[in-house]
Design an enzyme around this catalytic site. Structure first.
Site, short mmCIF file in Angstrom:
data_model
loop_
_atom_site.label_atom_id
_atom_site.label_comp_id
_atom_site.label_asym_id
_atom_site.label_seq_id
_atom_site.Cartn_x
_atom_site.Cartn_y
_atom_site.Cartn_z
N CYS A 16 5.10 -28.40 -96.00
CA CYS A 16 5.12 -26.99 -95.62
C CYS A 16 4.44 -26.88 -94.24
O CYS A 16 3.86 -27.85 -93.75
CB CYS A 16 4.34 -26.17 -96.64
SG CYS A 16 2.62 -26.68 -96.71
N HIS A 45 -3.54 -32.78 -100.23
CA HIS A 45 -3.65 -33.55 -101.47
C HIS A 45 -2.50 -34.53 -101.61
O HIS A 45 -1.58 -34.35 -102.41
CB HIS A 45 -3.70 -32.59 -102.67
CG HIS A 45 -5.03 -31.91 -102.80
ND1 HIS A 45 -5.20 -30.70 -103.42
CD2 HIS A 45 -6.27 -32.29 -102.38
CE1 HIS A 45 -6.48 -30.36 -103.40
NE2 HIS A 45 -7.15 -31.29 -102.75
N HIS A 78 -7.12 -26.60 -97.46
CA HIS A 78 -7.41 -25.76 -98.63
C HIS A 78 -8.49 -24.72 -98.37
O HIS A 78 -8.71 -23.84 -99.20
CB HIS A 78 -7.84 -26.65 -99.81
CG HIS A 78 -6.89 -27.78 -100.02
ND1 HIS A 78 -7.13 -29.06 -99.57
CD2 HIS A 78 -5.67 -27.81 -100.59
CE1 HIS A 78 -6.09 -29.83 -99.85
NE2 HIS A 78 -5.20 -29.10 -100.46
N HIS A 128 -10.46 -26.10 -108.30
CA HIS A 128 -9.65 -26.44 -107.12
C HIS A 128 -10.39 -26.01 -105.85
O HIS A 128 -10.99 -24.94 -105.79
CB HIS A 128 -8.29 -25.74 -107.21
CG HIS A 128 -7.29 -26.24 -106.21
ND1 HIS A 128 -7.26 -25.77 -104.91
CD2 HIS A 128 -6.32 -27.17 -106.30
CE1 HIS A 128 -6.29 -26.39 -104.24
NE2 HIS A 128 -5.71 -27.25 -105.06
N GLU A 130 -9.42 -24.87 -103.05
CA GLU A 130 -9.04 -23.59 -102.46
C GLU A 130 -9.75 -22.43 -103.17
O GLU A 130 -10.23 -21.48 -102.53
CB GLU A 130 -7.52 -23.40 -102.56
CG GLU A 130 -7.09 -22.09 -101.92
CD GLU A 130 -5.63 -21.75 -102.14
OE1 GLU A 130 -4.78 -22.66 -102.12
OE2 GLU A 130 -5.34 -20.55 -102.36
N THR A 168 -2.96 -19.91 -103.72
CA THR A 168 -1.63 -19.88 -103.09
C THR A 168 -0.60 -20.78 -103.78
O THR A 168 0.59 -20.66 -103.51
CB THR A 168 -1.74 -20.36 -101.62
OG1 THR A 168 -2.34 -21.66 -101.61
CG2 THR A 168 -2.56 -19.40 -100.78
N SER A 226 -2.47 -32.62 -106.50
CA SER A 226 -1.74 -31.62 -105.74
C SER A 226 -1.29 -30.52 -106.69
O SER A 226 -0.38 -30.70 -107.50
CB SER A 226 -0.53 -32.27 -105.05
OG SER A 226 0.40 -31.28 -104.68
N SER A 271 2.78 -31.38 -99.89
CA SER A 271 1.98 -32.31 -99.10
C SER A 271 2.61 -33.71 -99.03
O SER A 271 1.93 -34.68 -98.71
CB SER A 271 0.56 -32.39 -99.69
OG SER A 271 0.62 -32.55 -101.09
FE1 SF4 Z 1 1.29 -25.13 -97.59
FE2 SF4 Z 1 -0.87 -24.50 -99.04
FE3 SF4 Z 1 -0.33 -23.21 -96.76
FE4 SF4 Z 1 1.23 -22.85 -98.90
S1 SF4 Z 1 -0.92 -22.28 -98.68
S2 SF4 Z 1 1.90 -23.11 -96.76
S3 SF4 Z 1 1.19 -24.92 -99.81
S4 SF4 Z 1 -0.84 -25.39 -96.98
#
Ligand code: SF4
Length: 330
Positions: A16, A45, A78, A128, A130, A168, A226, A271
């Site tokens: 992404c 990840h 993250h 996690h 994030e 997310t 991940s 990832s």
């Molecule tokens: Fe990628 Fe995570 Fe950003 Fe979504 S939030 S675009 S999965 S890095």
């Protein structure tokens, strides 16, 4: 001659925009400043990505306390809590923040609703990175909600001032379920200003949903830590795949999974480098799965600019020797 063996290849899959930006940040920092470049936590990840950057001079640490004073450290995609920035500043570290802008958006929502004194119910996995980072923006206002039991355990000060936010990379369906359960308890529950589950997570899940029912087995290329990759396995099973397995690369492929199956679905987490998917397709081809059809449910064109610390003229400050301080970086 047709063998009846078929591969459905999900699209979108793999990298992404947030992951590409984070990896580019480490590569550019290595090029600009030379090794070692410290990275707090795995930049993304994926085992292969981390290994390849390690070979080029990145040093992955769990905590900024492990980074020598004055050295350069990159924060992963993250995101990190404000306390991590403060600790890095105390240690006079040079920092690059590679937090995905879509994670930063959720941090800013947490800050805003905390300022307005809402109770914030953050749907996500407590362990996690994030979620730790987002919760760290407003620890006095945030409660993490993962399971249905967590919903039952939530206590709020004022049921009229409650908002939900989310990690997310959740399953879109599961997060929706959790929101419904929370709303049953708190009818005035406020929604976030826009979806927190990111476009990449939701696009990869949609592609898997479109092919799962036609697949005897779905192979998800991705690492066990991940979140979005693990969600793809769950989504494949929920939407009718005969079986679904998470594999780091083609060497994890177990021939027994393919026995008696004709149709194999392949996808990869956000990832995962495409070269790993190519390796899985080659391994399948050797066993007769040469007929590959892409199942495309969305086109992606999202691109994020590099972290500001790596853009000229700030990038020169990153080259400063430990102990030196370039005001232009402020
Ligand atoms: Fe990628 Fe995570 Fe950003 Fe979504 S939030 S675009 S999965 S890095």
């Amino acid at each position: 001659m047709t063998t009846g063996k078929k591969v459905f290849l999900a699209a979108p899959r793999g990298f992404c925009a947030g992951v590409e930006r984070a990896i580019d940040a480490v590569e550019l920092a290595l090029k600009t400043c030379g090794p070692p470049v410290y990275v707090r936590k795995q930049i993304v990840h994926n085992r292969h990505v981390v290994q390849s950057l390690t070979e080029r001079g990145a040093v992955f640490v769990d905590d900024v306390a492990e980074v020598p004073e004055g050295a350069l450290v990159i924060f992963s995609a993250h995101g990190v809590a404000p306390s991590v920035h403060e600790e890095a500043e105390r240690r006079r570290l040079r920092t690059v923040d590679a937090t995905c802008p879509l994670v930063t958006k959720v941090h800013m929502e947490a800050q805003r609703f905390a300022r307005e004194d809402f109770d914030i119910l953050l749907i996500g996995h407590a362990d996690h990175e994030e979620v730790e980072g987002t919760a760290g923006e407003a620890p006095d206002h945030v409660q993490v909600v993962d399971t249905a039991d967590d919903v039952a355990a939530v206590r709020v000060r004022d049921p009229g001032r409650v908002v939900w936010l989310s990690q997310t990379t959740l399953s879109v369906d599961e997060a929706g379920e959790r929101v419904d359960q929370l709303r049953a308890r708190f009818p005035d529950l406020q929604d976030p200003p826009s979806d927190d589950i990111c476009y990449a997570t939701s696009n990869r899940q949609t592609a898997v949903k479109a092919m799962a029912q036609r697949c005897d087995v779905v192979l998800v290329v991705g690492s066990i830590n991940s979140s979005n990759s693990v969600r793809l396995v769950e989504v494949a099973l929920q939407y009718g795949a005969g079986a679904a397995h998470l594999i780091d690369d083609h060497t994890d492929l177990d021939q027994r999974w393919l026995e008696g199956g004709l149709t194999v679905g392949v996808t990869s987490g956000a990832s995962v480098p495409e070269v790993l998917v190519a390796g899985v397709l080659s391994a399948l081809a050797k066993h007769g799965w040469t007929d590959v059809e892409e199942v495309t449910t969305a086109q992606e064109s999202q691109v994020f600019a590099l972290p500001r610390e790596l853009r000229a003229p700030r990038a020169s400050a990153l080259r400063a020797e430990p102990g030196e301080h370039d005001e232009s970086a402020e």
